[in-house]
Design an enzyme around this catalytic site. Structure first.
Site, PDB file in Angstrom:
ATOM      1  N   SER A 233       0.852  -1.190   0.000  1.00 55.41           N
ATOM      2  CA  SER A 233       0.000   0.000   0.000  1.00 55.41           C
ATOM      3  C   SER A 233       0.886   1.236   0.000  1.00 55.41           C
ATOM      4  O   SER A 233       2.110   1.131   0.087  1.00 55.41           O
ATOM      5  CB  SER A 233      -0.892   0.006   1.242  1.00 55.41           C
ATOM      6  OG  SER A 233      -0.098   0.295   2.383  1.00 55.41           O
ATOM      7  N   LYS A 234       0.238   2.387  -0.067  1.00 58.75           N
ATOM      8  CA  LYS A 234       0.993   3.654  -0.128  1.00 58.75           C
ATOM      9  C   LYS A 234       1.941   3.812   1.066  1.00 58.75           C
ATOM     10  O   LYS A 234       2.947   4.509   0.982  1.00 58.75           O
ATOM     11  CB  LYS A 234       0.009   4.823  -0.155  1.00 58.75           C
ATOM     12  CG  LYS A 234      -0.752   4.899  -1.475  1.00 58.75           C
ATOM     13  CD  LYS A 234      -1.032   6.339  -1.856  1.00 58.75           C
ATOM     14  CE  LYS A 234      -1.720   6.443  -3.198  1.00 58.75           C
ATOM     15  NZ  LYS A 234      -3.173   6.515  -3.095  1.00 58.75           N
ATOM     16  N   ARG A 235       1.566   3.166   2.162  1.00 61.58           N
ATOM     17  CA  ARG A 235       2.416   3.187   3.345  1.00 61.58           C
ATOM     18  C   ARG A 235       3.847   2.718   3.015  1.00 61.58           C
ATOM     19  O   ARG A 235       4.812   3.122   3.632  1.00 61.58           O
ATOM     20  CB  ARG A 235       1.793   2.206   4.345  1.00 61.58           C
ATOM     21  CG  ARG A 235       1.937   2.494   5.786  1.00 61.58           C
ATOM     22  CD  ARG A 235       0.890   1.717   6.596  1.00 61.58           C
ATOM     23  NE  ARG A 235       0.587   0.382   6.096  1.00 61.58           N
ATOM     24  CZ  ARG A 235       1.322  -0.693   6.327  1.00 61.58           C
ATOM     25  NH1 ARG A 235       2.422  -0.600   7.030  1.00 61.58           N
ATOM     26  NH2 ARG A 235       0.952  -1.875   5.853  1.00 61.58           N
ATOM     27  N   GLY A 237       5.370   3.272   0.257  1.00 51.94           N
ATOM     28  CA  GLY A 237       5.996   4.145  -0.748  1.00 51.94           C
ATOM     29  C   GLY A 237       5.149   4.159  -2.005  1.00 51.94           C
ATOM     30  O   GLY A 237       3.961   3.848  -1.953  1.00 51.94           O
TER      31      GLY A 237
END
Ligand code: GLU
Length: 472
Positions: A233-235, A237
């Site tokens: 996920s965006k977590r 990067g």
């Protein structure tokens, strides 16, 4: 570029739906993204596997935009998806948009209802003014068993699915109906998609059976995880293709990395071009898990492709990026210097955005602009002093002016090395380096001399002597 599919009139029955019997032997795969977001690495990986399988079998690879969700689908996302796929080189043979195929779905919905395989269901309206009718699939409540190329046999008791909704009206098909109709109409033989598609498969097989479609072969690909083994996920990067593209990753590195998200050749090889992947990719070797998206691995692939890039190609990108960044800086753009910086750039970056960072941090300023030397005492090495330093810089100036220009660090080293050894390396090399770069940290003086050239080197040494002695 986009080829529009022409319907073959002669393989339809009297109601206009495609007959099952003439499926043909050509392999057909597809990627079916919903344009409700930019192209995600997971979808790109799915696209790649479908593309590889089609190409290695002389088959067709279809791109189908699933834009029936009018509220969430946008043209901008569609454009991003298509641009990213094109940039990767995953060219499609046919292209469709579900929003343009309403008439086709309508025929199937009508046929299913006429045959009693689906029915209009009067629902209790939850709120006043809400629709009270939907079209439900008449579930035969059977057990479905299908063979998954990655996971083996999967069985489902479909009873628990009930009579699920397949359309809000004849003109508003829902996802399962549209997918099944399209795969059938387009002759899709293999469906490779993310493992989150497994739970959709029983409903889709029920609909296939009801419309008389041949069952495609399935492969549900492992979920892509971050290095901490949680869902990517965006977590973790960047997760969109365009973000990696903007950072200056090579498409070759991205494709190579995507290919290894769930697949490997079973031996030591790691570097694969798209052509080699077409040859060696094997859907049966795809694993059920363990698809970890590791940015360090991507950097490693990228560095490999960077090392194999010739100087002209690096120069082209370096010129563009340096010119762009320099607009906002005081430094003077100089193409000759840029070409001399190529070996250094090669060594210091993994991807082209690293170059932007180096430029932004001023790491390259001194190649293009004489340093100001606002603290000239920094020219003095440890226990040395102003007089000795001046003396050494005068000597360096003399040696350089008496010799011809040196364009490589080794030759520049030969010029100064004897003198430096004789009187003390630090005493000579530190002020020389600092005079040229004006920074506590920079490449060695020989590299700087070879990049700056004779004239600029002399100018800077003279300037350093003057600054040290308070002459300007
Ligand atoms: N539009 C669906 C998605 O984006 C496609 C699923 C499929 O490949 O069948 O998840």
């Amino acid at each position: 570029m986009l080829k529009i599919f022409n319907f073959l009139k002669n393989n339809k029955d009297e109601t206009g739906v495609r007959k099952t019997t003439d499926q043909g032997s050509q392999i057909v795969t597809r990627i079916a993204p919903s344009p409700t977001g930019v192209l995600h690495v997971g979808t790109a990986r799915t696209a790649l596997f479908n593309y590889l399988y089609a190409k290695q079998n002389n088959g067709k690879f279809i791109v189908r935009i699933e834009d029936t969700d009018k509220e969430r689908s946008t043209k901008e996302f569609e454009k991003d998806i298509l641009d990213s796929l094109e940039w990767l080189g995953l060219d499609h043979d046919e292209f469709y948009r579900q929003s343009e195929r309403g008439e086709i779905y309508r025929k199937y919905i009508e046929k299913l209802t006429e045959e009693g395989k689906a029915y209009i269901s009067k629902e209790e309206a939850k709120e006043e003014g809400q629709r009270s009718e939907v079209i439900r699939f008449k579930n035969p409540n059977k057990e479905i068993i299908f063979e998954d190329l990655v996971r083996g046999e999967i069985s489902f008791d479909t009873t628990e699915l009930g009579d699920f909704i397949i359309a809000k009206s004849v003109d508003e098909p829902l996802y399962h109906l549209a997918v099944v109709v399209d795969d059938h109409e387009m002759g899709v033989t293999h469906i490779f998609r993310g493992e989150d598609g497994i739970s959709n498969t029983p409903r889709q097989i029920l609909i296939q059976d009801a419309i008389g479609a041949q069952r495609p072969k399935y492969a549900h690909l492992p979920l892509i995880l971050g290095p901490d083994k949680s869902k990517l996920s965006k977590r973790h990067g960047a997760t969109s293709l365009n973000a990696f593209r903007e950072q200056g990753y090579f498409k070759e590195a991205i494709l190579n990395h995507l290919a290894f998200l769930g697949w490997n050749p079973g031996d030591e090889r790691e570097i694969f071009s798209l052509e080699e992947l077409i040859k060696d990719f094997d859907i049966k070797k795809v694993s059920k898990g363990g698809a970890v998206f590791n940015i360090e691995k991507l950097d490693w692939f990228n560095k490999h492709y960077l090392e194999n890039l010739n100087d002209e190609e690096i120069l082209k990108v370096a010129k563009e990026r340096i010119k762009e960044k320099m607009k906002s800086s005081v430094a003077d753009y100089n193409e000759e210097i840029i070409s001399k910086l190529i070996p250094l750039i090669r060594e210091r970056i993994e991807k082209f955005s690293d170059l932007d960072k180096l430029i932004e941090e001023g790491e390259f300023d001194y190649y293009f602009k004489e340093p100001i030397l606002s603290e000239p005492e920094k020219l003095i090495w440890k226990k040395s002093d102003k007089e000795k330093t001046t003396q050494h810089l005068e000597k360096v100036k003399e040696i350089i002016s008496e010799n011809e220009e040196k364009n490589n660090p080794d030759e520049a080293k030969e010029l100064l090395w004897n003198y430096a050894e004789e009187v003390g390396k630090g005493d000579v090399l530190w002020p020389t380096r600092y005079a040229l770069s004006g920074r506590d940290k920079s490449p060695d003086p020989f590299t700087l001399i070879s990049i700056l050239g004779k004239e600029k080197t002399l100018q800077r040494i003279i300037n350093a002597i003057d600054k040290l002695n308070g002459n300007n």
